[in-house]
Design a protein around this motif. Structure first.
Motif, PDB file in Angstrom:
ATOM      1  N   MET A 208     -12.489   3.523  -3.493  1.00  0.00           N
ATOM      2  CA  MET A 208     -11.632   4.340  -2.634  1.00  0.00           C
ATOM      3  C   MET A 208     -11.700   5.806  -3.053  1.00  0.00           C
TER       4      MET A 208
ATOM      5  N   SER B  88       0.800  -1.228   0.000  1.00  0.00           N
ATOM      6  CA  SER B  88       0.000   0.000   0.000  1.00  0.00           C
ATOM      7  C   SER B  88       0.830   1.275   0.000  1.00  0.00           C
TER       8      SER B  88
ATOM      9  N   PHE C  50       0.753   3.356  -3.224  1.00  0.00           N
ATOM     10  CA  PHE C  50      -0.545   3.999  -3.400  1.00  0.00           C
ATOM     11  C   PHE C  50      -0.708   5.180  -2.444  1.00  0.00           C
ATOM     12  N   LEU C  51      -0.260   5.002  -1.218  1.00  0.00           N
ATOM     13  CA  LEU C  51      -0.396   6.064  -0.219  1.00  0.00           C
ATOM     14  C   LEU C  51       0.322   7.326  -0.672  1.00  0.00           C
TER      15      LEU C  51
ATOM     16  N   LEU D 115     -13.184   8.815  -0.581  1.00  0.00           N
ATOM     17  CA  LEU D 115     -12.143   9.633   0.044  1.00  0.00           C
ATOM     18  C   LEU D 115     -12.614  11.034   0.442  1.00  0.00           C
TER      19      LEU D 115
ATOM     20  N   GLU E  99      -7.393   5.631 -10.817  1.00  0.00           N
ATOM     21  CA  GLU E  99      -8.205   6.702 -10.223  1.00  0.00           C
ATOM     22  C   GLU E  99      -9.016   7.420 -11.295  1.00  0.00           C
TER      23      GLU E  99
ATOM     24  N   ILE F 173      -6.904   4.586   2.411  1.00  0.00           N
ATOM     25  CA  ILE F 173      -6.013   4.211   1.307  1.00  0.00           C
ATOM     26  C   ILE F 173      -5.277   2.917   1.640  1.00  0.00           C
TER      27      ILE F 173
ATOM     28  N   THR G 179      -6.179  -0.515  -0.587  1.00  0.00           N
ATOM     29  CA  THR G 179      -5.122  -1.004  -1.470  1.00  0.00           C
ATOM     30  C   THR G 179      -4.461  -2.271  -0.926  1.00  0.00           C
TER      31      THR G 179
ATOM     32  N   VAL H  99      -1.573   8.824  -3.958  1.00  0.00           N
ATOM     33  CA  VAL H  99      -2.881   9.451  -3.737  1.00  0.00           C
ATOM     34  C   VAL H  99      -2.753  10.715  -2.897  1.00  0.00           C
TER      35      VAL H  99
END
Length: 283
Positions: free
Chosen positions: A192, A90, A93-94, A196, A106, A207, A211, A97
């Motif tokens: 997600m 993850s 992705f963290l 968000l 996205e 997130i 993920t 995003v």
């Protein structure tokens, strides 16, 4: 009842109403409008800005192989180690995003809502332009980071062996199995994106949760998985044709179906009857 008492009571009620409104979760229509505006803003960005942001995102997604690989190289071979590695997946992705970098999955939500609202050929072309720029830049960046990882001594041999072992999951399934796995991955990532705006300070947790489920369930993500598949290409275990036919094409199909159909269209459908009753605020 005195006039002062009535005035104080009205003021208290207004204050309470304001507090309730502030604490109330955004409804579906508000979430739709927030994401629609974000989509409009993204489609108005220059090609250079989109390309650089998407290229940065592709490089960053390298951490979704690096972190699990480092963890796998140091953790014992126990069932719980897979859960820790999923959390490591993850990290890429963290960063992407929260850093507002452009990730293709996205964009199966944000530009689609303006398209569903406007429904014109011009809007469709804007979406196609955004998708093409972001996807190409994402994939080129994953090729670069995977090649660097394959030919660097920055990581110990056991960690590089872990990179290869992890990466094999991207090409181990038949075409249609990969498509189904990619549908679920696209669904989760698009969900997600949808929720968000309502999460506030809990966004990093959401997130990480959503993920890590992609990794935990062995699902197929077009950008994160491209890092893995290109790593196998770079070390000579598969060829480029296998990457495209065994991973890229089925994963792209599934991610788009999962994001566009199961999230964008269905969530748009629940608010569509109310959109015409609301005043449009132009961006």
């Amino acid at each position: 009842m005195s006039e002062d008492h009535r005035t104080h009571g009205a003021h208290t009620k207004e204050k309470d109403d304001a507090q309730v409104e502030k604490a109330h979760r955004p409804d579906a229509l508000i979430l739709h409008e927030i994401i629609r505006r974000e989509g409009e803003e993204e489609m108005q960005r220059t090609a250079l800005a989109l390309s650089l942001s998407a290229f940065a995102a592709g490089l960053t997604m390298g951490f979704s192989l690096i972190v699990p690989g480092v963890l796998k190289g140091h953790l014992p071979h126990e069932p719980w180690a897979e859960l820790v590695m999923s959390a490591g997946y993850s990290i890429g992705f963290l960063i992407v995003v929260l850093g507002r970098q452009q990730l293709f999955t996205e964009n199966t939500v944000t530009p689609i809502l303006p398209l569903l609202t406007e429904r014109t050929g011009a809007a469709l072309l804007r979406v196609a332009r955004l998708w093409a720029i972001v996807l190409v830049a994402n994939i080129l960046a994953t090729l670069l980071i995977a090649t660097v990882l394959a030919h660097t001594d920055a990581f110990k041999p056991e960690v590089r062996a872990a990179f290869a072992e992890i990466s094999h999951h991207t090409i181990e399934d038949p075409f249609w199995t990969t498509v189904i796995k990619a549908v679920f991955a696209g669904w989760l990532i698009a969900l997600m994106v949808w929720i968000l705006p309502a999460t506030g300070s809990a966004a990093p947790f959401i997130i990480l949760l959503m993920t890590s489920l992609v990794s935990m369930c062995g699902l197929a993500h077009i950008v994160a998985g491209s890092v893995d598949a290109f790593y196998l290409v770079a070390i000579g275990q598969i060829d480029v044709a296998t990457y495209f036919t065994g991973f890229f094409v089925p994963t792209l199909i599934g991610n788009v179906v999962g994001g566009v159909t199961l999230v964008s269209v269905l969530n748009f459908g629940q608010v569509a009857p109310d959109i015409n009753d609301q005043p449009r605020v132009e961006t």
